[in-house]
Design a protein around this motif. Sequence first.
Motif, short mmCIF file in Angstrom:
data_model
loop_
_atom_site.label_atom_id
_atom_site.label_comp_id
_atom_site.label_asym_id
_atom_site.label_seq_id
_atom_site.Cartn_x
_atom_site.Cartn_y
_atom_site.Cartn_z
N MET A 170 138.97 -30.80 -16.12
CA MET A 170 138.56 -30.58 -14.74
C MET A 170 137.07 -30.73 -14.55
O MET A 170 136.58 -30.67 -13.42
CB MET A 170 139.01 -29.19 -14.28
N ASN A 171 136.33 -30.93 -15.62
CA ASN A 171 134.92 -31.29 -15.46
C ASN A 171 134.74 -32.78 -15.23
O ASN A 171 133.63 -33.30 -15.26
CB ASN A 171 134.10 -30.83 -16.67
N SER A 172 135.88 -33.49 -15.01
CA SER A 172 135.95 -34.92 -14.65
C SER A 172 135.97 -35.85 -15.84
O SER A 172 135.99 -37.07 -15.66
CB SER A 172 134.81 -35.33 -13.70
N SER A 173 135.96 -35.36 -17.07
CA SER A 173 136.09 -36.25 -18.21
C SER A 173 137.56 -36.47 -18.54
O SER A 173 138.41 -35.63 -18.21
CB SER A 173 135.35 -35.67 -19.42
N PHE A 174 137.91 -37.59 -19.18
CA PHE A 174 139.30 -37.88 -19.47
C PHE A 174 139.41 -38.81 -20.68
O PHE A 174 138.45 -39.49 -21.06
CB PHE A 174 139.99 -38.52 -18.25
N GLN A 175 140.62 -38.83 -21.25
CA GLN A 175 141.00 -39.79 -22.29
C GLN A 175 142.47 -40.12 -22.08
O GLN A 175 143.32 -39.22 -22.11
CB GLN A 175 140.80 -39.21 -23.69
N PHE A 176 142.76 -41.39 -21.82
CA PHE A 176 144.13 -41.82 -21.60
C PHE A 176 144.48 -42.98 -22.54
O PHE A 176 143.65 -43.87 -22.78
CB PHE A 176 144.34 -42.27 -20.15
N ALA A 177 145.71 -42.95 -23.03
CA ALA A 177 146.26 -44.08 -23.78
C ALA A 177 147.11 -44.90 -22.83
O ALA A 177 147.97 -44.36 -22.13
CB ALA A 177 147.10 -43.59 -24.95
N ILE A 178 146.84 -46.17 -22.74
CA ILE A 178 147.56 -47.08 -21.83
C ILE A 178 148.27 -48.15 -22.67
O ILE A 178 147.66 -48.77 -23.56
CB ILE A 178 146.59 -47.75 -20.84
#
Length: 789
Positions: free
Chosen positions: A701-709
């Motif tokens: 929720m601090n706007s950072s992310f990691q996604f596997a696509i």
Amino acid sequence: MKLDAKTKKYLKFSGLFIILLFAIFLIFSSIVAFFYGDKVAELIINELNKNIKTELKIEKVNFSILKKFPNASVELIDIELLSTNDFDKKQFEKNVVSNIVKAEKIYLSFNIIDVLSDKFKITRLDVENAEICILTDAQNKTNYHFWQESNENEPSKFELILQKVSFKNTDLNFIDKFNKISFSCKLEDSFVSGHFAREGYELKTESQVFIYKVVYNQQVWIKNKTLKADARFFEKSGVFNIDESDLELNNLDFNLELKYNIDAEELSFRLNANDLDYLLFYELVPESIAGYFPNKAKNGEISFKLSYFDGDNSYLKIEKIRAEIDNSTLNLSAKLSQFSSPLLELDGEMNLDLSEMGNFISPFFALDSLASYSGSIVSDFSYKGKLSKNFKLGYSEGSYLRVDFEADDLKVNWNGNEFLGNTRFTINNNLLEIKELETNFLSSEIKFVGKSENIFDFLAGKSQWLTIKGELNSEHLNVADFLFVDTTNIVENKLDSLNSLQKKQSFYQKLNLNLDCKIEDFEYEKFQAEEVHFKLESKSNSLKFNNLEMNALKGKISGNYELIFTNEWINIRSKHSNFEELDVKKAFIAFDNFWQTSLLHENIEGKLWSENTFSLFYDYSFNMLYIKNLVHTKTKLKNGKLLDYQPLESLSNFVKINELKKIEFTELENEFVMQNGIVNVPEMKLNSQILNMSVSGIYNMNSSFQFAIKIGLYSFLTNKLKKRTDFVKDEKAKMGVYLLFSGDSTKYEIAYDKEKIRNILKQNTNYTKEEVSQILKNQYFEKDTLINF
């Protein structure tokens, strides 16, 4: 009438005889003054010094037989009687501690014959142009006990047998720190006459006094007012009485009767006033309580009879207050008795035109910023019962409370906003019946009818809660109106509104509400809804919205919701919340993009279905406390579109850029879990006209992310993908491109990294709905909650 010769002769002889006697008296007085004047003055000064235990300074002493004729007198000029050393001078200002009396002139008068007997009986004392300071310190020690009895073995030639004491142009300062009272005044022309030394004495006084200030317990009660008094008081057998007393204060007439039994220590008095000018009376009201009196009256009269008795059966009684102020009337009778455990009996009626009342209503409702109001109030009321130490109503044998109240055409200008209303209610002991309550405030309109069956118990402190049942209806309700928020500047005023709400918790926590609510048109900030129905329940610091249904965001919202207020935060929670066919763009707008900044309302379209369980926390600055939040939502988005979603355009290395600006899909479904500020996104598949792909990962929720696509390699995509050779074989998904998408809302990148992708997939936890429900139940919801999951 013509006098005969004999009568004329008699009158002539009488006149000559009187003149002769007066001449002889003047000759005798002059001889006495010449031969004995200095001796008399010296003798009286010596006798005074014998009886005064502090220092007496006198600049000059004169003997006179004419200044206080027919008595002889000793004139003391420029006198200073110094304070004793028995008190703590440090507790007072330096300008008042030095002297008890400082006077320009003091006259001690006696019979001229006393000069021949060499024993003086002082019968009169006159003080002119003086300052008198009477002081008592916090330890009850004084500066004025200066008089002492002379030596019995040495007979005194000086005796005080006062029959008259007068003061002219004399300032009096009285300060009693022990009893927390002080006053200062000027005795312009005052005297007391009678036989002070006799048992069973009778005295008379006439006084004209200018009161500078009267202070009790640090509150100013009278300031800059003129007092005239004409009274007779006497003492007989240890009982002190004042009767036939007329007082004029600020040009208002009062009558006072008083009796004090010294041995029994019993005090009683009666104060009467008839047809007083209200405007002059209001000038006498102390500032500390002035707010309880109408201050905008143009004319009026007030009458009352006040009596008090302090003895075995003490009481304070207002036999009748009658006030007629402009077009308003008030009649009131009251009695307060049994002071150790006060019993109040009250009966009254009023008919008020509020436009004439000024600030009269403000203290009763703490409306400090109230600008103006109008309307009418008609009420009859009566009460009998105990009073607690803080003057709350209480029970006693035979207690009762009855009120009949009507308020029509109320109009209040509050903080620049207008409030309109009408109300009618009755109280008969415990039964409160609200027959009508209609209010219009800013853009909101409310109608309420209901009742309480424990109003007397609540007011008397016998019940902790005030239980109210009823029906609330509204054509339009804007929550911001009642948080005192300027709707044109919501963000800037949010802090003030919630701080105001926090301060009012102490009263809200005492309400136990059970209301059926129907609102045709509802709004708060960016959220709007129609046909809102719910059952409102409140107790202590909780508000519950049960069986809530509303049409909103072109769809429907339903469920059970609860708000919890503490000193530190607000908790909004629900075990069962449903969104049906909502316009997802409008939902993102209304709910501030669901508290994240990566995917905004301008990037998404479609219809949203959602089943939600959540517990959200805010501080009183309306900041979300993400670390405390727990959310589980099962979401389905149909006929969706992703528009100009910049992070997705980073796939242009794999898909043509113009085809990524608008991605349409038939259905997207997933379950999300947020805990400790982290949103877990299980694998979800997006099948569109451009490409088929799956996404999983975490969002902070601090706007950072990691996604596997993973982008699937189907035949129709083969023609659209750019040429790549770094494909990975996956037995379940056949052929696919695995990408790592990471960063924050301002900076992100997409890269191929097989090991990181696999680690993310292993770390990503897919919570079941049952698991989340158990967490919520264990951590946030009480077992006996009325909200069923």
